[in-house]
Write an enzyme that holds these catalytic residues in place. Structure first.
Site, PDB file in Angstrom:
ATOM      1  N   SER A  67       0.652  -1.170   0.343  1.00 44.39           N
ATOM      2  CA  SER A  67      -0.208   0.325   0.437  1.00 44.39           C
ATOM      3  C   SER A  67       0.917   1.019   0.316  1.00 44.39           C
ATOM      4  O   SER A  67       1.986   1.509   0.343  1.00 44.39           O
ATOM      5  CB  SER A  67      -1.311  -0.231   1.476  1.00 44.39           C
ATOM      6  OG  SER A  67      -1.838   1.503   1.767  1.00 44.39           O
ATOM      7  N   TYR A 108      -2.360  -1.665  11.308  1.00 41.35           N
ATOM      8  CA  TYR A 108      -2.531  -2.283   9.323  1.00 41.35           C
ATOM      9  C   TYR A 108      -1.590  -1.514   8.644  1.00 41.35           C
ATOM     10  O   TYR A 108      -0.694  -2.553   8.294  1.00 41.35           O
ATOM     11  CB  TYR A 108      -3.561  -1.848   8.705  1.00 41.35           C
ATOM     12  CG  TYR A 108      -3.694  -1.560   8.169  1.00 41.35           C
ATOM     13  CD1 TYR A 108      -3.862  -2.684   6.882  1.00 41.35           C
ATOM     14  CD2 TYR A 108      -3.630  -0.247   6.864  1.00 41.35           C
ATOM     15  CE1 TYR A 108      -3.670  -2.278   6.141  1.00 41.35           C
ATOM     16  CE2 TYR A 108      -3.074  -0.388   4.971  1.00 41.35           C
ATOM     17  CZ  TYR A 108      -3.604  -1.353   4.738  1.00 41.35           C
ATOM     18  OH  TYR A 108      -3.991  -1.261   3.189  1.00 41.35           O
ATOM     19  N   LYS A 118       2.002  -3.664   6.426  1.00 35.61           N
ATOM     20  CA  LYS A 118       2.590  -3.780   4.980  1.00 35.61           C
ATOM     21  C   LYS A 118       3.824  -3.759   5.371  1.00 35.61           C
ATOM     22  O   LYS A 118       5.004  -4.084   4.075  1.00 35.61           O
ATOM     23  CB  LYS A 118       1.759  -2.740   4.152  1.00 35.61           C
ATOM     24  CG  LYS A 118       0.008  -3.094   4.312  1.00 35.61           C
ATOM     25  CD  LYS A 118      -0.351  -4.438   3.341  1.00 35.61           C
ATOM     26  CE  LYS A 118      -1.661  -4.716   2.684  1.00 35.61           C
ATOM     27  NZ  LYS A 118      -1.781  -5.944   2.758  1.00 35.61           N
TER      28      LYS A 118
HETATM   29  C1  UD1 Z   1      -7.018   4.802   3.796  1.00 38.30           C
HETATM   30  C2  UD1 Z   1      -6.090   4.001   4.218  1.00 38.30           C
HETATM   31  C3  UD1 Z   1      -4.978   3.436   3.713  1.00 38.30           C
HETATM   32  C4  UD1 Z   1      -5.539   1.619   3.618  1.00 38.30           C
HETATM   33  C5  UD1 Z   1      -6.579   2.895   2.660  1.00 38.30           C
HETATM   34  C6  UD1 Z   1      -7.683   0.956   2.632  1.00 38.30           C
HETATM   35  C7  UD1 Z   1      -6.186   5.114   6.651  1.00 38.30           C
HETATM   36  C8  UD1 Z   1      -5.878   6.713   6.878  1.00 38.30           C
HETATM   37  N1  UD1 Z   1      -5.775   5.368   5.360  1.00 38.30           N
HETATM   38  O1  UD1 Z   1      -6.336   5.475   3.112  1.00 38.30           O
HETATM   39  O2  UD1 Z   1      -3.835   3.079   4.417  1.00 38.30           O
HETATM   40  O3  UD1 Z   1      -4.272   1.413   2.277  1.00 38.30           O
HETATM   41  O4  UD1 Z   1      -7.268   2.909   3.150  1.00 38.30           O
HETATM   42  O5  UD1 Z   1      -8.365   1.174   1.662  1.00 38.30           O
HETATM   43  O6  UD1 Z   1      -7.017   5.381   7.422  1.00 38.30           O
HETATM   44  N2  UD1 Z   1     -12.682  10.821   3.090  1.00 38.30           N
HETATM   45  C9  UD1 Z   1     -13.504  11.740   3.595  1.00 38.30           C
HETATM   46  N3  UD1 Z   1     -14.772  11.113   4.101  1.00 38.30           N
HETATM   47  C10 UD1 Z   1     -15.284  10.413   4.431  1.00 38.30           C
HETATM   48  C11 UD1 Z   1     -14.169   9.277   3.881  1.00 38.30           C
HETATM   49  C12 UD1 Z   1     -12.861   9.558   3.143  1.00 38.30           C
HETATM   50  O7  UD1 Z   1     -13.108  12.564   3.838  1.00 38.30           O
HETATM   51  O8  UD1 Z   1     -16.022   9.959   4.642  1.00 38.30           O
HETATM   52  C13 UD1 Z   1     -12.000  11.556   2.880  1.00 38.30           C
HETATM   53  C14 UD1 Z   1     -10.453  11.226   3.402  1.00 38.30           C
HETATM   54  O9  UD1 Z   1     -10.346  12.040   4.378  1.00 38.30           O
HETATM   55  C15 UD1 Z   1      -9.006  10.974   2.371  1.00 38.30           C
HETATM   56  C16 UD1 Z   1     -10.057  10.746   1.261  1.00 38.30           C
HETATM   57  O10 UD1 Z   1     -11.449  10.868   1.358  1.00 38.30           O
HETATM   58  O11 UD1 Z   1      -8.625  12.764   2.529  1.00 38.30           O
HETATM   59  C17 UD1 Z   1      -9.860   9.111   0.862  1.00 38.30           C
HETATM   60  O12 UD1 Z   1      -9.865   8.592   2.567  1.00 38.30           O
HETATM   61  P1  UD1 Z   1     -10.429   6.412   2.386  1.00 38.30           P
HETATM   62  O13 UD1 Z   1     -10.715   6.105   1.345  1.00 38.30           O
HETATM   63  O14 UD1 Z   1     -10.272   6.059   3.830  1.00 38.30           O
HETATM   64  O15 UD1 Z   1      -8.874   6.085   1.741  1.00 38.30           O
HETATM   65  P2  UD1 Z   1      -6.847   6.743   2.716  1.00 38.30           P
HETATM   66  O16 UD1 Z   1      -7.323   7.359   3.923  1.00 38.30           O
HETATM   67  O17 UD1 Z   1      -5.870   7.263   1.425  1.00 38.30           O
END
Ligand code: UD1
Length: 342
Positions: free
Chosen positions: A125, A150, A154
């Site tokens: 990842s 987690y 990795k």
């Molecule tokens: C997350 C994990 C990452 C993992 C991946 C697996 C964290 C910090 N990172 O990535 O380690 O490999 O998932 O799929 O958890 N967001 C919102 N609202 C929401 C959900 C997300 O605004 O309800 C934003 C988050 O703040 C982020 C972006 O959307 O900026 C992507 O979020 P997400 O899909 O959870 O992925 P990551 O955090 O990048």
């Protein structure tokens, strides 16, 4: 050639099984159904016309793993997806994550040794980069201390594989560092099936549009980015799945530069949370109910991949767009919502 896909009923695993079958490979799936459902097999079969072999096995059960490999002497390569992936849960249940993600990896590698299976693809990842010093991120960027158990699994997983490849030169492996996989198969037969409240952005978006969730929280609009929301490299799961087939073929064809290689698998393009929301609304003609809230702990500002190494060495490049992915994700959500209402 038979390929073992662990976690093959999961989101990325199931799309990879389809990609393998479409290339003519026989597939055997192992999955413990902890975060997947058996009907994914029907979805795969509908797309390819071939029902893959399947065994409901938990890789933590060492005698069962040994027995599996004793019974399957024709496996030529392994793509290892089976792992737990909820960042927040891993903070509360670290030992479960180390057992699930590390213990099982060791058992698999031991069996590969014992049975002479030489080809291994590992799901890593972009989380290993943490908050990167520069963008886009190349594979030579430093691995940063992990934010969560987690993420640590990795990093440790990659180290275990690196050590194994040093000790056994005949063992060939590739770690693929995924950026953010989204979307679903365009057929609508397979896609992401989050358990409970989705933690990831796009499943939360589709469930909000479907009325399952009332409102999407945007975690922070005060990041130092053009619109203030965080930036990620969102890759269509079908593109991501294809990268596994290409990587495996690099092993089969002995094309590696060294017997353990690492590739970034993303699109090379960063998109903000607001861009995802606006594009989702535009391509699908729906309105999303969202509100801005505070930042989520542990989130980084901006991450996107330099994909030139994968392009040069694997000859692989993402073909599909964020628009495609958001259209396919919505198509899939509508299908599963309709099924639940029957
Ligand atoms: C997350 C994990 C990452 C993992 C991946 C697996 C964290 C910090 N990172 O990535 O380690 O490999 O998932 O799929 O958890 N967001 C919102 N609202 C929401 C959900 C997300 O605004 O309800 C934003 C988050 O703040 C982020 C972006 O959307 O900026 C992507 O979020 P997400 O899909 O959870 O992925 P990551 O955090 O990048």
């Amino acid at each position: 050639m038979k390929v073992l896909v662990t976690g093959g009923l999961g989101f990325i695993g199931s799309h990879t099984v389809v990609a393998l079958q479409e290339k003519g490979y026989d597939v055997v799936i192992i999955d413990n159904l902890s975060n997947s459902v058996i009907s994914v097999l029907d979805g795969i079969t509908r797309i390819t016309g071939i029902r893959p072999e399947f065994e409901a096995i938990d890789l933590r059960d060492k005698p069962v793993v040994i027995d599996f490999f004793d019974r399957h002497k024709d496996i030529g390569g392994i793509i290892h997806f089976a792992a737990s992936k909820a960042v927040n849960e891993s903070v509360h249940k670290p030992l479960l994550y180390y057992e699930n993600n590390i213990g099982t990896l060791v058992y698999l590698l031991q069996q590969m040794q014992e049975k002479g299976i030489e080809n291994f693809i590992f799901s890593s990842s972009c989380t290993v980069y943490g908050e990167p010093d520069s963008l886009p991120i190349t594979e030579s960027a430093p691995v940063k201390p992990a934010f969560s158990p987690y993420g640590n699994t990795k990093q440790i997983g990659e180290e275990i594989i690196r050590d194994t490849s040093k000790a056994y030169p005949e063992f060939k492996s590739i770690a693929l560092r995924y950026f953010n996989p989204i979307g679903a198969h365009p057929s609508g037969h397979i896609g992401e099936l989050p358990l409970g409240v989705p933690q990831n952005l796009v499943p939360f978006v589709t469930q909000t549009a479907a009325g399952i969730r009332e409102v999407l929280s945007v975690f922070g609009d005060d990041y130092p980015t053009p619109d203030g929301t965080a930036i990620r490299d969102y890759i269509h799961v079908v593109d991501l799945a294809e990268s596994h087939v290409v990587a495996l073929e690099r092993l089969f064809d002995n094309k590696q530069k060294s017997n353990f290689e690492i590739f970034n698998i993303g699109t090379g393009r960063g998109s903000s949370v607001m861009e995802i929301i606006k594009t989702f609304e535009k391509v699908n003609g729906v309105k999303l109910n969202y509100k801005i809230v505070g930042r989520r702990e542990g989130d980084v500002t901006a991450v996107w991949a330099d994909t030139s190494l994968a392009e040069k060495e694997l000859g692989w490049k993402a073909r599909l767009t964020m628009e495609d992915a958001l259209r396919d994700a919505w198509h899939w959500q509508q299908k599963i919502s309709a099924k639940k209402n029957v």
